[in-house]
Each structure stands twice: as C-alpha cells, then as structure tokens.
Design a protein around this motif. Structure first.
Motif, short mmCIF file in Angstrom:
data_model
loop_
_atom_site.label_atom_id
_atom_site.label_comp_id
_atom_site.label_asym_id
_atom_site.label_seq_id
_atom_site.Cartn_x
_atom_site.Cartn_y
_atom_site.Cartn_z
N VAL A 6 0.84 -1.18 0.00
CA VAL A 6 0.00 0.00 0.00
C VAL A 6 0.88 1.24 0.00
CG1 VAL A 6 -1.78 1.22 1.28
CG2 VAL A 6 -1.77 -1.26 1.24
N LEU A 7 0.53 2.20 -0.85
CA LEU A 7 1.29 3.44 -0.92
C LEU A 7 0.78 4.40 0.14
CD1 LEU A 7 1.33 3.93 -4.79
CD2 LEU A 7 3.12 2.99 -3.36
N GLY A 8 1.66 5.28 0.59
CA GLY A 8 1.26 6.30 1.54
C GLY A 8 2.20 6.38 2.72
N SER A 9 1.82 7.21 3.66
CA SER A 9 2.65 7.49 4.82
C SER A 9 2.75 6.28 5.74
CB SER A 9 2.05 8.66 5.59
OG SER A 9 2.76 8.87 6.78
N ARG A 10 3.95 6.08 6.27
CA ARG A 10 4.15 5.02 7.25
C ARG A 10 4.40 5.61 8.64
NH1 ARG A 10 8.04 2.21 3.22
NH2 ARG A 10 6.58 1.18 1.87
N LYS A 42 -0.20 10.77 12.66
CA LYS A 42 -1.17 11.02 11.58
C LYS A 42 -2.43 11.70 12.09
CE LYS A 42 0.06 7.11 8.65
NZ LYS A 42 -0.46 5.87 8.08
N HIS A 59 1.77 15.81 11.75
CA HIS A 59 2.06 15.04 10.54
C HIS A 59 2.84 15.88 9.53
CE1 HIS A 59 0.81 12.51 6.92
NE2 HIS A 59 1.62 11.77 7.64
N GLN A 76 6.53 15.09 8.07
CA GLN A 76 6.87 15.04 6.65
C GLN A 76 8.04 15.97 6.33
OE1 GLN A 76 3.06 15.85 4.77
NE2 GLN A 76 2.85 13.69 4.24
N GLU A 130 7.45 8.12 3.51
CA GLU A 130 6.42 9.13 3.74
C GLU A 130 5.72 9.61 2.48
OE1 GLU A 130 4.03 11.03 6.17
OE2 GLU A 130 5.64 9.71 6.82
N VAL A 137 4.38 9.27 -1.54
CA VAL A 137 3.96 8.32 -2.57
C VAL A 137 4.86 8.43 -3.80
CG1 VAL A 137 2.08 7.68 -4.11
CG2 VAL A 137 1.59 8.26 -1.74
N GLN A 175 7.89 6.48 -3.31
CA GLN A 175 7.61 5.05 -3.34
C GLN A 175 7.51 4.56 -4.78
OE1 GLN A 175 4.05 4.78 -1.00
NE2 GLN A 175 5.13 5.11 0.93
#
Length: 151
Positions: free
Chosen positions: A30-34, A40, A46, A50, A88, A90, A93
């Motif tokens: 899954v793409l997106g913030s970890r 979050k 958040h 970032q 963090e 996309v 990624q």
C-alpha cells in the motif's frame, strides 16, 4: 448463494484478509505514509513529520551526489535517501518501485549467456588495447618515478 453460482469452485477457499495480514502476496504494498498513528492524527504534527523526513532524505541524497565523483558508494546512498523519502511520500515510493524493477531487468539481461559472452569479449579487447598503449608509452618514454623528474 452457493459457490457454483458466483464462479468459485466448491472446494476452493480464499484466506480472509486477517489471515494474511491484509495482503495476499500478489498485491503491491500500500502506498502512503508510514508515520505512526498518533502522528497522523494531528495535521500539524504530521506536516512536521513530513518536513523532517524530507530534510533527512534530502541530506542523504546530497551526500550521495557528493560521493558520486569521490570515493564511496554514491548511488547506494542516493537510493538510501530515496528510500527514506519513500517512508512518507507516494512519489518516492513509485520512483523506488520503478528503480527496483529496472535494476531487476538489467540484472536479468546481464545474466543472459550471450550478453555475458559479449561483455567478456569487449572487456578483453579493451584490456588488450590499454596494455598495448601502455607498452608503447613505456617503450617510448620509459618509466620515470615522479620524484626523479627533472624540472
């Protein structure tokens, strides 16, 4: 509704998402913030997270760029910085995923026996040319140590 009416086989079972951790193995991650969940929840926290990840990743990428002409693993450090960004962002990624795919393709091409044979032949020819040029230089000028050169 039975299994035959919806196209599944009667004996086939698919694991529930909870059994595999939400992933079936064929799906891409899954793409997106970890970022951790508590970060979050707060927009300001958040955004600060970032910015911090971006600054740390940028510093690592800049060090990698500096290492390109200098001794050191420049490309490895650059990809490490992109990996930091990928935790963090996309876009990072996707860049990292594309890079991994291209490296895998290049590795497979390099392992092809015809390509390996061609590379070995070209390397051998190049080494012979360099050796011949070095032999001509030494024959013509000899070997003079730098501390013995007269000004």
């Amino acid at each position: 509704m039975n299994a035959e009416s919806d196209g599944r086989q009667a004996g086939a079972t698919t694991p529930a998402p909870s059994d595999t951790g939400g992933k079936t193995g064929t799906e891409p991650p899954v793409l997106g913030s970890r970022a951790p969940h508590f970060i979050k929840k707060s927009r300001a926290l958040h955004l600060s997270w970032q910015v911090g990840v971006f600054v740390v990743g940028l510093a690592v990428v800049i060090v990698g760029i500096i290492m390109l002409p200098l001794p050191g693993p420049g490309w490895l450090v650059i990809f490490g910085g992109i990996g930091i960004w990928a935790t963090e962002f996309v876009w990072a990624q996707l860049v990292l995923r594309w890079t991994k795919r291209k490296v895998s393709e290049a590795t497979q091409r390099a392992l092809d026996p015809r390509v390996r044979r061609r590379n070995i032949i070209l390397t051998t020819i190049g080494l012979i040319i360099i050796g011949a040029a070095l032999a001509v230089y030494i024959y013509k000028f000899g070997i003079v140590m730098p501390w013995k050169i007269d000004e």
